[in-house]
Structure formats: structure tokens, C-alpha cells
Motif scaffolding. Structure first.
Motif, PDB file in Angstrom:
ATOM      1  N   MET A   1       0.889  -1.161  -0.028  1.00  0.00           N
ATOM      2  CA  MET A   1      -0.073  -0.098  -0.181  1.00  0.00           C
ATOM      3  C   MET A   1       0.931   1.295  -0.034  1.00  0.00           C
ATOM      4  O   MET A   1       2.016   1.077   0.594  1.00  0.00           O
ATOM      5  N   LYS A   2       0.330   2.326  -0.651  1.00  0.00           N
ATOM      6  CA  LYS A   2       1.132   3.684  -0.747  1.00  0.00           C
ATOM      7  C   LYS A   2       0.449   4.513   0.480  1.00  0.00           C
ATOM      8  O   LYS A   2      -0.774   4.294   0.748  1.00  0.00           O
ATOM      9  N   ILE A   3       1.329   5.693   0.661  1.00  0.00           N
ATOM     10  CA  ILE A   3       0.701   6.635   1.628  1.00  0.00           C
ATOM     11  C   ILE A   3      -0.583   7.219   1.074  1.00  0.00           C
ATOM     12  O   ILE A   3      -1.671   7.232   1.794  1.00  0.00           O
ATOM     13  N   ASN A   4      -0.552   7.535  -0.105  1.00  0.00           N
ATOM     14  CA  ASN A   4      -1.813   7.983  -0.859  1.00  0.00           C
ATOM     15  C   ASN A   4      -2.889   7.165  -0.668  1.00  0.00           C
ATOM     16  O   ASN A   4      -4.283   7.654  -0.517  1.00  0.00           O
ATOM     17  N   ASP A   5      -2.791   5.802  -0.850  1.00  0.00           N
ATOM     18  CA  ASP A   5      -3.807   4.776  -0.626  1.00  0.00           C
ATOM     19  C   ASP A   5      -4.685   4.970   0.545  1.00  0.00           C
ATOM     20  O   ASP A   5      -6.017   5.129   0.470  1.00  0.00           O
ATOM     21  N   PHE A   6      -3.828   5.056   1.765  1.00  0.00           N
ATOM     22  CA  PHE A   6      -4.605   5.106   2.864  1.00  0.00           C
ATOM     23  C   PHE A   6      -5.081   6.708   3.267  1.00  0.00           C
ATOM     24  O   PHE A   6      -6.194   6.842   4.037  1.00  0.00           O
ATOM     25  N   LEU A   7      -4.368   7.495   2.878  1.00  0.00           N
ATOM     26  CA  LEU A   7      -4.630   8.995   3.173  1.00  0.00           C
ATOM     27  C   LEU A   7      -6.055   9.218   2.724  1.00  0.00           C
ATOM     28  O   LEU A   7      -6.834  10.134   3.276  1.00  0.00           O
ATOM     29  N   GLN A   8      -6.614   8.621   1.428  1.00  0.00           N
ATOM     30  CA  GLN A   8      -7.950   9.212   0.886  1.00  0.00           C
ATOM     31  C   GLN A   8      -9.014   8.726   1.863  1.00  0.00           C
ATOM     32  O   GLN A   8     -10.180   9.206   1.818  1.00  0.00           O
ATOM     33  N   LYS A   9      -8.644   7.748   2.678  1.00  0.00           N
ATOM     34  CA  LYS A   9      -9.638   7.138   3.633  1.00  0.00           C
ATOM     35  C   LYS A   9      -9.539   7.808   5.096  1.00  0.00           C
ATOM     36  O   LYS A   9     -10.331   7.521   5.838  1.00  0.00           O
ATOM     37  N   ILE A  10      -8.591   8.776   5.375  1.00  0.00           N
ATOM     38  CA  ILE A  10      -8.614   9.312   6.566  1.00  0.00           C
ATOM     39  C   ILE A  10      -8.592  10.845   6.505  1.00  0.00           C
ATOM     40  O   ILE A  10      -7.959  11.224   5.364  1.00  0.00           O
ATOM     41  N   PRO A  11      -9.243  11.803   7.402  1.00  0.00           N
ATOM     42  CA  PRO A  11      -9.153  13.073   7.443  1.00  0.00           C
ATOM     43  C   PRO A  11      -7.741  13.429   7.941  1.00  0.00           C
ATOM     44  O   PRO A  11      -7.033  12.742   8.574  1.00  0.00           O
ATOM     45  N   HIS A  12      -7.136  14.244   6.990  1.00  0.00           N
ATOM     46  CA  HIS A  12      -5.610  14.666   7.317  1.00  0.00           C
ATOM     47  C   HIS A  12      -5.144  15.895   6.609  1.00  0.00           C
ATOM     48  O   HIS A  12      -6.146  16.568   6.028  1.00  0.00           O
ATOM     49  N   GLU A  13      -4.021  16.251   7.041  1.00  0.00           N
ATOM     50  CA  GLU A  13      -3.147  17.501   6.413  1.00  0.00           C
ATOM     51  C   GLU A  13      -1.954  16.915   6.080  1.00  0.00           C
ATOM     52  O   GLU A  13      -1.451  16.603   7.102  1.00  0.00           O
ATOM     53  N   VAL A  14      -1.534  17.239   4.985  1.00  0.00           N
ATOM     54  CA  VAL A  14      -0.089  16.911   4.560  1.00  0.00           C
ATOM     55  C   VAL A  14       0.790  18.108   5.156  1.00  0.00           C
ATOM     56  O   VAL A  14       0.493  19.067   4.470  1.00  0.00           O
ATOM     57  N   ILE A  15       1.686  17.963   6.106  1.00  0.00           N
ATOM     58  CA  ILE A  15       2.594  19.135   6.698  1.00  0.00           C
ATOM     59  C   ILE A  15       3.769  18.981   5.897  1.00  0.00           C
ATOM     60  O   ILE A  15       4.106  20.203   5.411  1.00  0.00           O
ATOM     61  N   ALA A  16       4.376  18.000   5.331  1.00  0.00           N
ATOM     62  CA  ALA A  16       5.538  18.152   4.517  1.00  0.00           C
ATOM     63  C   ALA A  16       5.679  16.674   3.885  1.00  0.00           C
ATOM     64  O   ALA A  16       5.086  15.742   4.240  1.00  0.00           O
TER      65      ALA A  16
END
Lengths: 114, 146
Positions: A1-16
Motif C-alpha cells: 500500500m502507498k501513503i496516498n492509498d490510506f490518506l484517501q480514507k482518513i481526515p488529514h493534512e499533509v504538513i511536509a
């Protein structure tokens, strides 16, 4: 799995590390004691911690951790963000609590297969 | 500081470690890791040596009055040396126990002082040696076979 794949399913903000979201994630670890992370933190893993000072970037760099996730929208030191950019570490903030977040990532398959 | 001797393939780097400076803590270990990577050392050995270097560095930042971290690379092994100018470890055997720490509360709040630094170094290295004298300082050596 890639970071992008799970980020789509959780509320988040990419800080860096926006440009590194296609990094692979194989496992996960959750601890706020840095030496415990040094002992057990997985290569190419997600690390969930409430620590937000600059030294978490050194730990992530040395262990080649794929991304650090800070729960509960805890404010992150600007020096930590700067260092994450320099060291190309993906740093993510989420309103979720560590327990919820771990459960969600585990359900998605992170850390299920050894 | 770098010394290179092409005959024996010896390379030595020394890093000064400042006591109490958490802002740059971990820099020496990061530099050691980059160096090992440039030399094309096996990934597993890099990981173990990096963890040991980090813990040795943090120990000096947290507990010592300052010291040096040194890495020596020969054809057959990597030797990590950490030496500080005190205050020394009162009971080395106790310090080697997982979970034992003398770190202050403020340091622990930052996530340090888990009492796993020395055990981590020992676990990661192929050979480990530590000696300490109160009022003098501590000398630590960890070897990694290439």
C-alpha cells in the motif's frame, strides 16, 4: 500500500513531503518513547506519535520510516516541519486519536501481513 | 576530521557532541548513516549502526557534559566509539537493564529516557564494550562485522 492509498480514507493534512506520497507502507508502529521506536519501529512503516519536536525527524530518517502521523491535531513545531522538508520525511496531521487511527490503518491491511 | 589510508581502507570520522542541545541532536548519527550509505555498506548493517550511533549520541546529549562520537571503517568492520568527559555512570550494570533511566522529568516528556539506549546499542552491535568512571567519563565501543 502507498501513503496516498490510506490518506484517501482518513481526515488529514499533509504538513511536509507532499511529493513523496507514493512511498510504500508495509507496517505501522505507535509509541512516544523514542528509544522504543528505535528498537521496534519498522522500515518503510507508518509511525504514530504525539511527540512533535525536531528529534522525531532524526528518528524517522535513521529508521527509514515512510511517514510520521501526528494525531489529535497537535500543533507541530515549525523547526520540525522545516527539518522534515530538508530530510524528505512525510509528515501528516490528523484530527483522529492514535487508537482510532491505528485501528483504521490496520483494517486497511497495514501491518497485517508480517 | 577525516583520515584515509587507501592501503588498509581505514576511514575515521569524529563528531563533537554538545551536551543538552536537543535541536541538533541526532545530526552526528544522520551523518554517519549517510557516510555508510555512500560507502555502499549492507542496508541491515547501516540500520544497526545508525541505531547504535543515535542512542550513543543521545546518551551524551542527555547525560554527559559533552563528548565525541567516532566512526572507524576498515575492510572488515565498523567500529563506533563514544567517549565523554563525565560525569560517568554510577552503576553500569544497572544502566544496561532495559527500563532503567536517570533522565529528568523534562527530558522524559520529550520521549527520551525510556531506559533502552544502552540495551539498544548492545542488541544492534556484534561486539559491545562499555567502561565508566565517576568524575572521569564513559567510553563505549560497538563493533559491526562487515
Amino acid at each position: 500500500m502507498k501513503i496516498n492509498d490510506f490518506l484517501q480514507k482518513i481526515p488529514h493534512e499533509v504538513i511536509a513531503g507532499q511529493e513523496f506520497l507514493d512511498r510504500k507502507v508495509k507496517a505501522g508502529y505507535c509509541s512516544d518513547l523514542l528509544s522504543r521506536v528505535m528498537a521496534h519501529g519498522p522500515n518503510n512503516g507508518v509511525w504514530i506519535t504525539v511527540q512533535t519536536h525536531i528529534n522525531i525527524i532524526a528518528v524517522a530518517t535513521l529508521l527509514e520510516i515512510s511517514c510520521i502521523i501526528i494525531p489529535e491535531n497537535i500543533p507541530i513545531d515549525p523547526s520540525t516541519v522545516q527539518k522534515a522538508i530538508e530530510e524528505e520525511i512525510v509528515l501528516i496531521s490528523t484530527p483522529l486519536q492514535a487508537f482510532e487511527l491505528s485501528g483504521m490503518l490496520y483494517e486497511m491491511g497495514i501491518g497485517k501481513q508480517k | 576530521m577525516t583520515q584515509e589510508n587507501s592501503g588498509d581502507l581505514v576511514m575515521t570520522h569524529v563528531y563533537k557532541i554538545e551536551a543538552g542541545n536537543f535541536t541538533i541532536a541526532g545530526e552526528a548519527a544522520s551523518n554517519i548513516k549517510k557516510l555508510l550509505r555512500q560507502l555502499g555498506i549492507d542496508a541491515n548493517i547501516i540500520r544497526r549502526a545508525s541505531i547504535a550511533a543515535y542512542e550513543a549520541e543521545m546518551n551524551m546529549v542527555i547525560h554527559s557534559v559533552g563528548g565525541h562520537l567516532e566512526i572507524e571503517i576498515t575492510g572488515g568492520e565498523i567500529v563506533l566509539k563514544a567517549y565523554d568527559n563525565g560525569p560517568g555512570i554510577e552503576d553500569v550494570e544497572l544502566a544496561m537493564e532495559e527500563g532503567y533511566s536517570t533522565a529528568t522529568d523534562s527530558t522524559r516528556e520529550l520521549g527520551f529516557g525510556a531506559g533502552m539506549g544502552l540495551p539498544n546499542i548492545k542488541r544492534c552491535s556484534d561486539q559491545f564494550h562499555i567502561q565508566s568512571e565517576m568524575g572521569q567519563g564513559t567510553y563505549l565501543e560497538a563493533k559491526f562485522v562487515l
